[in-house]
Design a protein around this motif. Structure first.
Motif, PDB file in Angstrom:
ATOM      1  N   THR A  13      31.108  -1.053 -30.601  1.00 43.80           N
ATOM      2  CA  THR A  13      31.722  -2.329 -30.954  1.00 43.80           C
ATOM      3  C   THR A  13      32.202  -2.278 -32.400  1.00 43.80           C
ATOM      4  O   THR A  13      31.680  -1.538 -33.220  1.00 43.80           O
ATOM      5  CB  THR A  13      30.742  -3.499 -30.777  1.00 43.80           C
ATOM      6  OG1 THR A  13      29.661  -3.379 -31.714  1.00 43.80           O
ATOM      7  CG2 THR A  13      30.175  -3.534 -29.355  1.00 43.80           C
ATOM      8  N   VAL A  42      35.543  -1.095 -28.544  1.00 42.15           N
ATOM      9  CA  VAL A  42      35.602  -2.553 -28.453  1.00 42.15           C
ATOM     10  C   VAL A  42      35.951  -3.136 -29.815  1.00 42.15           C
ATOM     11  O   VAL A  42      35.370  -2.754 -30.835  1.00 42.15           O
ATOM     12  CB  VAL A  42      34.256  -3.138 -27.982  1.00 42.15           C
ATOM     13  CG1 VAL A  42      34.315  -4.656 -27.911  1.00 42.15           C
ATOM     14  CG2 VAL A  42      33.861  -2.533 -26.635  1.00 42.15           C
ATOM     15  N   ALA A  68      37.538  -7.916 -27.241  1.00 42.45           N
ATOM     16  CA  ALA A  68      36.455  -8.845 -26.906  1.00 42.45           C
ATOM     17  C   ALA A  68      35.876  -9.465 -28.160  1.00 42.45           C
ATOM     18  O   ALA A  68      35.876  -8.862 -29.232  1.00 42.45           O
ATOM     19  CB  ALA A  68      35.341  -8.115 -26.142  1.00 42.45           C
ATOM     20  N   ASP A  69      35.389 -10.679 -27.998  1.00 43.20           N
ATOM     21  CA  ASP A  69      34.585 -11.350 -29.023  1.00 43.20           C
ATOM     22  C   ASP A  69      33.133 -11.173 -28.603  1.00 43.20           C
ATOM     23  O   ASP A  69      32.663 -11.820 -27.665  1.00 43.20           O
ATOM     24  CB  ASP A  69      34.958 -12.827 -29.094  1.00 43.20           C
ATOM     25  CG  ASP A  69      34.146 -13.610 -30.134  1.00 43.20           C
ATOM     26  OD1 ASP A  69      33.129 -13.077 -30.621  1.00 43.20           O
ATOM     27  OD2 ASP A  69      34.506 -14.759 -30.433  1.00 43.20           O
ATOM     28  N   VAL A  70      32.420 -10.287 -29.269  1.00 41.10           N
ATOM     29  CA  VAL A  70      31.072  -9.927 -28.830  1.00 41.10           C
ATOM     30  C   VAL A  70      30.043 -11.018 -29.099  1.00 41.10           C
ATOM     31  O   VAL A  70      28.875 -10.865 -28.727  1.00 41.10           O
ATOM     32  CB  VAL A  70      30.606  -8.596 -29.456  1.00 41.10           C
ATOM     33  CG1 VAL A  70      31.392  -7.434 -28.892  1.00 41.10           C
ATOM     34  CG2 VAL A  70      30.702  -8.641 -30.974  1.00 41.10           C
ATOM     35  N   SER A  71      30.463 -12.112 -29.715  1.00 39.25           N
ATOM     36  CA  SER A  71      29.553 -13.249 -29.854  1.00 39.25           C
ATOM     37  C   SER A  71      29.591 -14.139 -28.616  1.00 39.25           C
ATOM     38  O   SER A  71      28.811 -15.079 -28.513  1.00 39.25           O
ATOM     39  CB  SER A  71      29.911 -14.076 -31.100  1.00 39.25           C
ATOM     40  OG  SER A  71      31.141 -14.771 -30.924  1.00 39.25           O
ATOM     41  N   ASP A  75      32.346 -12.315 -22.661  1.00 46.25           N
ATOM     42  CA  ASP A  75      33.067 -11.133 -23.132  1.00 46.25           C
ATOM     43  C   ASP A  75      32.173  -9.895 -23.083  1.00 46.25           C
ATOM     44  O   ASP A  75      32.616  -8.814 -22.698  1.00 46.25           O
ATOM     45  CB  ASP A  75      33.568 -11.352 -24.561  1.00 46.25           C
ATOM     46  CG  ASP A  75      34.796 -12.238 -24.636  1.00 46.25           C
ATOM     47  OD1 ASP A  75      35.027 -13.004 -23.674  1.00 46.25           O
ATOM     48  OD2 ASP A  75      35.518 -12.190 -25.651  1.00 46.25           O
ATOM     49  N   VAL A  76      30.928 -10.061 -23.482  1.00 45.66           N
ATOM     50  CA  VAL A  76      30.012  -8.916 -23.485  1.00 45.66           C
ATOM     51  C   VAL A  76      29.718  -8.462 -22.061  1.00 45.66           C
ATOM     52  O   VAL A  76      29.688  -7.262 -21.767  1.00 45.66           O
ATOM     53  CB  VAL A  76      28.707  -9.263 -24.228  1.00 45.66           C
ATOM     54  CG1 VAL A  76      27.726  -8.095 -24.153  1.00 45.66           C
ATOM     55  CG2 VAL A  76      29.001  -9.611 -25.686  1.00 45.66           C
ATOM     56  N   ILE A  79      32.569  -6.386 -20.977  1.00 45.74           N
ATOM     57  CA  ILE A  79      32.549  -5.040 -21.568  1.00 45.74           C
ATOM     58  C   ILE A  79      31.664  -4.114 -20.737  1.00 45.74           C
ATOM     59  O   ILE A  79      32.058  -2.993 -20.389  1.00 45.74           O
ATOM     60  CB  ILE A  79      32.018  -5.094 -23.013  1.00 45.74           C
ATOM     61  CG1 ILE A  79      32.993  -5.830 -23.923  1.00 45.74           C
ATOM     62  CG2 ILE A  79      31.764  -3.675 -23.546  1.00 45.74           C
ATOM     63  CD1 ILE A  79      32.377  -6.197 -25.270  1.00 45.74           C
ATOM     64  N   ASN A  95      26.077  -0.850 -31.906  1.00 43.33           N
ATOM     65  CA  ASN A  95      26.378  -2.232 -32.294  1.00 43.33           C
ATOM     66  C   ASN A  95      26.785  -2.262 -33.765  1.00 43.33           C
ATOM     67  O   ASN A  95      25.950  -2.346 -34.663  1.00 43.33           O
ATOM     68  CB  ASN A  95      25.151  -3.119 -32.054  1.00 43.33           C
ATOM     69  CG  ASN A  95      24.855  -3.298 -30.580  1.00 43.33           C
ATOM     70  OD1 ASN A  95      25.703  -3.719 -29.811  1.00 43.33           O
ATOM     71  ND2 ASN A  95      23.636  -2.968 -30.177  1.00 43.33           N
ATOM     72  N   SER A 123      25.309 -11.067 -30.848  1.00 42.04           N
ATOM     73  CA  SER A 123      26.118 -10.043 -30.186  1.00 42.04           C
ATOM     74  C   SER A 123      25.254  -8.867 -29.736  1.00 42.04           C
ATOM     75  O   SER A 123      25.449  -8.317 -28.648  1.00 42.04           O
ATOM     76  CB  SER A 123      27.228  -9.555 -31.111  1.00 42.04           C
ATOM     77  OG  SER A 123      26.700  -8.872 -32.232  1.00 42.04           O
ATOM     78  N   MET A 127      24.593  -7.731 -25.897  1.00 45.60           N
ATOM     79  CA  MET A 127      24.913  -6.377 -25.453  1.00 45.60           C
ATOM     80  C   MET A 127      23.687  -5.715 -24.820  1.00 45.60           C
ATOM     81  O   MET A 127      23.787  -5.063 -23.767  1.00 45.60           O
ATOM     82  CB  MET A 127      25.416  -5.546 -26.639  1.00 45.60           C
ATOM     83  CG  MET A 127      25.911  -4.160 -26.265  1.00 45.60           C
ATOM     84  SD  MET A 127      27.336  -4.169 -25.139  1.00 45.60           S
ATOM     85  CE  MET A 127      28.602  -4.786 -26.256  1.00 45.60           C
TER      86      MET A 127
END
Length: 261
Positions: A13, A42, A68-71, A75-76, A79, A95, A123, A127
């Protein structure tokens, strides 16, 4: 091409770079690919992720980009689903995403606090939540990226950043202990002063000679006489991702040129 991550699948990420040059995530993705891993690059910015894809493909590596917005939980989850659909497995999670917003305990707004902790901490939780079930059968490596600001006072008022990274350190230990029996290792890298495009965005409005002066001052502040590079961060991540460290988990690996000594 090396073989330290041969046949592994790695999610990285923050794999793009904010500006010209080499960022930590891009360098890590490229180094993982050079050692045989298939990469899921990502980034919030698809164009930035695609630049990493082009660099890896130019060297003959296997890679896909995901914006993606991993927050964000959805989105996660996407992924992880796309990774498993494309490559069939997940072996390494790196990460690398992190943001900072200036503010001390009084001036930091609730909105800024929530945003920083969502990106820097939530995030990683999300993940791990979605990826670990795909890792439990064969084990794997989780590498979190923290900062020496998580273990020492800093004159720069990034209160929410410091607290989020301190929490990330302990999240790493908790995950490491819980999944040790399933051969899932979880370690955290504490970076010191780094000379990366992200750092230089702080000074983008200054004349070039002033930026050069600031960088020299930052170099001089480090015991080794220089700031770290993206490749310093990437090589630490490769070490932790490789099977060479099958007996290391829950560790804080400090990469700071002696800054915290």
């Amino acid at each position: 091409m090396g073989t330290r991550l041969k046949d592994k699948v790695a999610i990285v990420t923050g794999a793009g770079t904010s500006g010209e040059g080499m960022g930590n995530g891009k360098a890590t993705a490229m180094l993982f690919a050079r050692e045989g891993a298939s990469i899921v690059a990502v980034d919030l910015n698809l164009d930035a992720a695609q630049q990493t894809v082009h660099a890896i493909e130019a060297e003959g590596g296997r890679v896909i980009a995901i914006a993606a917005d991993v927050s964000r939980s959805e989105d996660v989850r996407a992924i992880v689903d796309q990774t498993v659909t494309r490559f069939g497995r997940i072996d390494v999670i790196h990460n690398n995403v992190g943001i900072e917003i200036a503010g001390d305990p009084v001036s930091t707004t609730e909105e800024d606090w929530d945003r920083v902790h969502a990106v820097n901490l939530k995030s990683v939780f999300m993940m791990c939540k979605y990826a670990i079930p795909h890792m439990e059968a064969r084990g794997g490596a989780i590498i979190n990226v923290s900062s020496v600001a998580s273990i020492r006072w800093s004159p720069v008022p990034y209160f929410s950043y410091h607290t989020s990274k301190a929490a990330l350190n302990h999240m790493t230990r908790v995950i490491a202990r819980q999944y040790a029996a399933k051969k899932i290792r979880c370690n955290v890298i504490l970076l010191g002063m780094m000379d990366t495009p992200h750092i230089r965005t702080y000074y983008r409005d200054l004349p070039s000679d002033e930026v050069a002066k600031i960088m020299r001052q930052r170099d001089a502040h480090c015991p080794m006489g220089r700031q770290g590079t993206a490749w310093d961060a990437a090589h630490a991540a490769l070490f932790l991702a490789s099977d060479e460290v099958q007996y290391i988990t829950g560790a804080e690996v400090v990469v700071d040129g002696g800054l915290t000594l």
